[in-house]
Design a protein around this motif. Structure first.
Motif, PDB file in Angstrom:
ATOM      1  N   UNK A  49       0.811  -1.220   0.000  1.00  0.00           N
ATOM      2  CA  UNK A  49       0.000   0.000   0.000  1.00  0.00           C
ATOM      3  C   UNK A  49       0.841   1.266   0.000  1.00  0.00           C
ATOM      4  N   UNK A  50       2.022   1.227   0.594  1.00  0.00           N
ATOM      5  CA  UNK A  50       2.851   2.430   0.733  1.00  0.00           C
ATOM      6  C   UNK A  50       3.823   2.626  -0.415  1.00  0.00           C
ATOM      7  N   UNK A  51       3.724   1.849  -1.458  1.00  0.00           N
ATOM      8  CA  UNK A  51       4.681   1.920  -2.553  1.00  0.00           C
ATOM      9  C   UNK A  51       4.783   3.323  -3.137  1.00  0.00           C
ATOM     10  N   UNK A  52       3.660   4.030  -3.238  1.00  0.00           N
ATOM     11  CA  UNK A  52       3.692   5.386  -3.807  1.00  0.00           C
ATOM     12  C   UNK A  52       4.455   6.364  -2.920  1.00  0.00           C
ATOM     13  N   UNK A  53       4.638   6.035  -1.645  1.00  0.00           N
ATOM     14  CA  UNK A  53       5.418   6.880  -0.746  1.00  0.00           C
ATOM     15  C   UNK A  53       6.906   6.559  -0.830  1.00  0.00           C
ATOM     16  N   UNK A  54       7.241   5.452  -1.453  1.00  0.00           N
ATOM     17  CA  UNK A  54       8.636   5.016  -1.540  1.00  0.00           C
ATOM     18  C   UNK A  54       9.239   5.377  -2.897  1.00  0.00           C
ATOM     19  N   UNK A  55       8.520   5.118  -3.958  1.00  0.00           N
ATOM     20  CA  UNK A  55       9.033   5.342  -5.308  1.00  0.00           C
ATOM     21  C   UNK A  55       8.397   6.603  -5.895  1.00  0.00           C
ATOM     22  N   UNK A  56       9.244   7.540  -6.309  1.00  0.00           N
ATOM     23  CA  UNK A  56       8.779   8.756  -6.983  1.00  0.00           C
ATOM     24  C   UNK A  56       9.248   8.696  -8.429  1.00  0.00           C
ATOM     25  N   UNK A  57       8.305   8.890  -9.348  1.00  0.00           N
ATOM     26  CA  UNK A  57       8.636   8.808 -10.775  1.00  0.00           C
ATOM     27  C   UNK A  57       7.860   9.873 -11.534  1.00  0.00           C
ATOM     28  N   UNK A  58       8.349  10.206 -12.699  1.00  0.00           N
ATOM     29  CA  UNK A  58       7.685  11.137 -13.606  1.00  0.00           C
ATOM     30  C   UNK A  58       7.331  10.395 -14.885  1.00  0.00           C
ATOM     31  N   UNK A  59       6.203  10.753 -15.480  1.00  0.00           N
ATOM     32  CA  UNK A  59       5.839  10.190 -16.781  1.00  0.00           C
ATOM     33  C   UNK A  59       6.861  10.638 -17.811  1.00  0.00           C
ATOM     34  N   UNK A  60       7.196   9.752 -18.735  1.00  0.00           N
ATOM     35  CA  UNK A  60       8.077  10.145 -19.836  1.00  0.00           C
ATOM     36  C   UNK A  60       7.329  11.089 -20.771  1.00  0.00           C
ATOM     37  N   UNK A  70       9.946   7.365 -15.513  1.00  0.00           N
ATOM     38  CA  UNK A  70      11.333   7.220 -15.082  1.00  0.00           C
ATOM     39  C   UNK A  70      11.394   7.499 -13.586  1.00  0.00           C
ATOM     40  N   UNK A  71      11.983   6.562 -12.849  1.00  0.00           N
ATOM     41  CA  UNK A  71      12.109   6.727 -11.400  1.00  0.00           C
ATOM     42  C   UNK A  71      13.062   7.891 -11.135  1.00  0.00           C
ATOM     43  N   UNK A  72      12.610   8.799 -10.269  1.00  0.00           N
ATOM     44  CA  UNK A  72      13.410   9.978  -9.910  1.00  0.00           C
ATOM     45  C   UNK A  72      14.027   9.829  -8.527  1.00  0.00           C
ATOM     46  N   UNK A  73      13.358   9.084  -7.642  1.00  0.00           N
ATOM     47  CA  UNK A  73      13.840   9.014  -6.271  1.00  0.00           C
ATOM     48  C   UNK A  73      13.270   7.768  -5.587  1.00  0.00           C
ATOM     49  N   UNK A  74      14.086   7.128  -4.788  1.00  0.00           N
ATOM     50  CA  UNK A  74      13.648   6.041  -3.912  1.00  0.00           C
ATOM     51  C   UNK A  74      13.834   6.523  -2.489  1.00  0.00           C
TER      52      UNK A  74
END
Length: 76
Positions: A49-60, A70-74
């Motif tokens: 459930x918390x995956x969106x709080x761990x992985x930050x990404x932007x749409x290409x 593309x993942x921007x931050x973990x």
């Protein structure tokens, strides 16, 4: 099986595909990996459930590629 469409070598991912992808990667693959770690006495936590709080990404390019990013931050 879902039809595969690619542009510039990238598989297009529609929003409607995301539930199936989530199930495959989190519920099946993630659970299996977590179980194997535990069998080898390696501590692990399977994120769900918390995956969106761990992985930050932007749409290409959401219009062109859909839900491909593309993942921007973990956040560890």
């Amino acid at each position: 099986s879902l039809p595969v469409k690619k542009i510039n070598g990238l598989r297009i991912t529609r929003q409607s595909d995301m539930e199936l992808i989530h199930h495959a990667l989190i519920e099946q693959v993630g659970a299996e990996i977590s179980q194997k770690f535990l069998q080898e006495s390696i501590d692990s936590i399977q994120l769900k459930a918390s995956l969106s709080k761990v992985v930050k990404a932007d749409f290409l390019d959401k219009e062109r590629y859909g839900y491909v990013g593309k993942v921007k931050h973990i956040n560890n």
